[in-house]
Motif scaffolding. Structure first.
Motif, mmCIF file in Angstrom:
data_model
loop_
_atom_site.group_PDB
_atom_site.id
_atom_site.type_symbol
_atom_site.label_atom_id
_atom_site.label_comp_id
_atom_site.label_asym_id
_atom_site.label_seq_id
_atom_site.Cartn_x
_atom_site.Cartn_y
_atom_site.Cartn_z
ATOM 1 N N UNK A 37 0.836 -1.194 0.000
ATOM 2 C CA UNK A 37 0.000 0.000 0.000
ATOM 3 C C UNK A 37 0.874 1.249 0.000
ATOM 4 N N UNK A 38 0.271 2.362 -0.255
ATOM 5 C CA UNK A 38 1.023 3.605 -0.435
ATOM 6 C C UNK A 38 0.983 4.483 0.810
ATOM 7 N N UNK A 39 0.632 3.905 1.959
ATOM 8 C CA UNK A 39 0.483 4.704 3.169
ATOM 9 C C UNK A 39 1.770 4.894 3.951
ATOM 10 N N UNK A 40 2.797 4.152 3.663
ATOM 11 C CA UNK A 40 4.047 4.311 4.382
ATOM 12 C C UNK A 40 4.263 3.230 5.416
ATOM 13 N N UNK A 41 5.375 3.337 6.099
ATOM 14 C CA UNK A 41 5.769 2.352 7.093
ATOM 15 C C UNK A 41 5.109 2.643 8.433
ATOM 16 N N UNK A 42 4.781 1.583 9.140
ATOM 17 C CA UNK A 42 4.257 1.734 10.496
ATOM 18 C C UNK A 42 5.384 2.223 11.402
ATOM 19 N N UNK A 43 5.048 2.866 12.483
ATOM 20 C CA UNK A 43 6.044 3.403 13.406
ATOM 21 C C UNK A 43 6.979 2.312 13.913
ATOM 22 N N UNK A 44 6.445 1.145 14.236
ATOM 23 C CA UNK A 44 7.275 0.036 14.725
ATOM 24 C C UNK A 44 8.264 -0.411 13.652
ATOM 25 N N UNK A 45 7.817 -0.457 12.403
ATOM 26 C CA UNK A 45 8.709 -0.842 11.301
ATOM 27 C C UNK A 45 9.803 0.206 11.117
ATOM 28 N N UNK A 46 9.418 1.457 11.170
ATOM 29 C CA UNK A 46 10.385 2.540 11.027
ATOM 30 C C UNK A 46 11.415 2.504 12.145
ATOM 31 N N UNK A 47 10.963 2.256 13.368
ATOM 32 C CA UNK A 47 11.883 2.141 14.511
ATOM 33 C C UNK A 47 12.836 0.964 14.330
ATOM 34 N N UNK A 48 12.299 -0.164 13.862
ATOM 35 C CA UNK A 48 13.120 -1.355 13.618
ATOM 36 C C UNK A 48 14.194 -1.068 12.567
ATOM 37 N N UNK A 49 13.807 -0.430 11.482
ATOM 38 C CA UNK A 49 14.750 -0.136 10.401
ATOM 39 C C UNK A 49 15.771 0.923 10.822
ATOM 40 N N UNK A 50 15.349 1.892 11.599
ATOM 41 C CA UNK A 50 16.283 2.901 12.115
ATOM 42 C C UNK A 50 17.326 2.235 13.008
ATOM 43 N N UNK A 51 16.889 1.285 13.833
ATOM 44 C CA UNK A 51 17.826 0.558 14.695
ATOM 45 C C UNK A 51 18.808 -0.270 13.862
ATOM 46 N N UNK A 52 18.318 -0.902 12.799
ATOM 47 C CA UNK A 52 19.209 -1.648 11.890
ATOM 48 C C UNK A 52 20.267 -0.718 11.296
ATOM 49 N N UNK A 53 19.827 0.456 10.869
ATOM 50 C CA UNK A 53 20.758 1.422 10.270
ATOM 51 C C UNK A 53 21.774 1.924 11.289
ATOM 52 N N UNK A 54 21.328 2.220 12.505
ATOM 53 C CA UNK A 54 22.245 2.689 13.549
ATOM 54 C C UNK A 54 23.279 1.620 13.887
ATOM 55 N N UNK A 55 22.834 0.364 13.964
ATOM 56 C CA UNK A 55 23.739 -0.752 14.236
ATOM 57 C C UNK A 55 24.757 -0.901 13.102
ATOM 58 N N UNK A 56 24.280 -0.810 11.877
ATOM 59 C CA UNK A 56 25.175 -0.913 10.719
ATOM 60 C C UNK A 56 26.197 0.220 10.714
#
Length: 130
Positions: A8-27
């Protein structure tokens, strides 16, 4: 039809965004650690190069010039990844993370989990790579 088309075109859920931000910070933290390690290794090779008059004919293994080139290439790849991670983190702050930079559709959370620095949806990436 690609599964990407069904996102869908609504964007990422807050939990998904937090998860991906944590992945990026770890990387990013791992990249910085690797950059530090590579800088130390380059210092060792530089020191050894200064002590060796002829490393091109050393029968003991790879030449110091080869090792220097290899470490410099790894250092460049690590620096490029830090730039990509920082750009992804900036897109999170701007609210544009997860949107294809070419067609503006949602990239899809599974693709972002696999490639958190992705800037293109699968369809657009396939036209660039293929």
């Amino acid at each position: 039809m690609l599964r990407e088309d069904m996102v869908d075109d609504e964007g990422l859920a807050t939990a998904e965004l937090d998860e991906l931000a944590a992945l990026l910070q770890d990387r990013r933290a791992k990249d910085l650690g690797e950059a530090e390690h590579l800088a130390e290794s380059l210092g060792v090779v530089l020191s050894a190069r200064g002590e060796s008059a002829d490393d091109e004919h050393d029968p003991e293994g790879p030449t110091l010039s080869y090792e220097w080139s290899r470490l410099q290439a790894l250092r460049g790849e690590t620096a490029d990844d830090i730039v990509a991670v920082d750009a992804a983190l900036a897109r999170i702050e701007e609210g544009t993370y997860g949107r294809c930079m070419r067609c503006d559709r949602m990239i899809g959370v599974e693709r972002l989990r696999a490639r958190p620095t992705a800037e293109l949806c699968i369809a657009c990436a396939m036209t660039v790579d293929g």
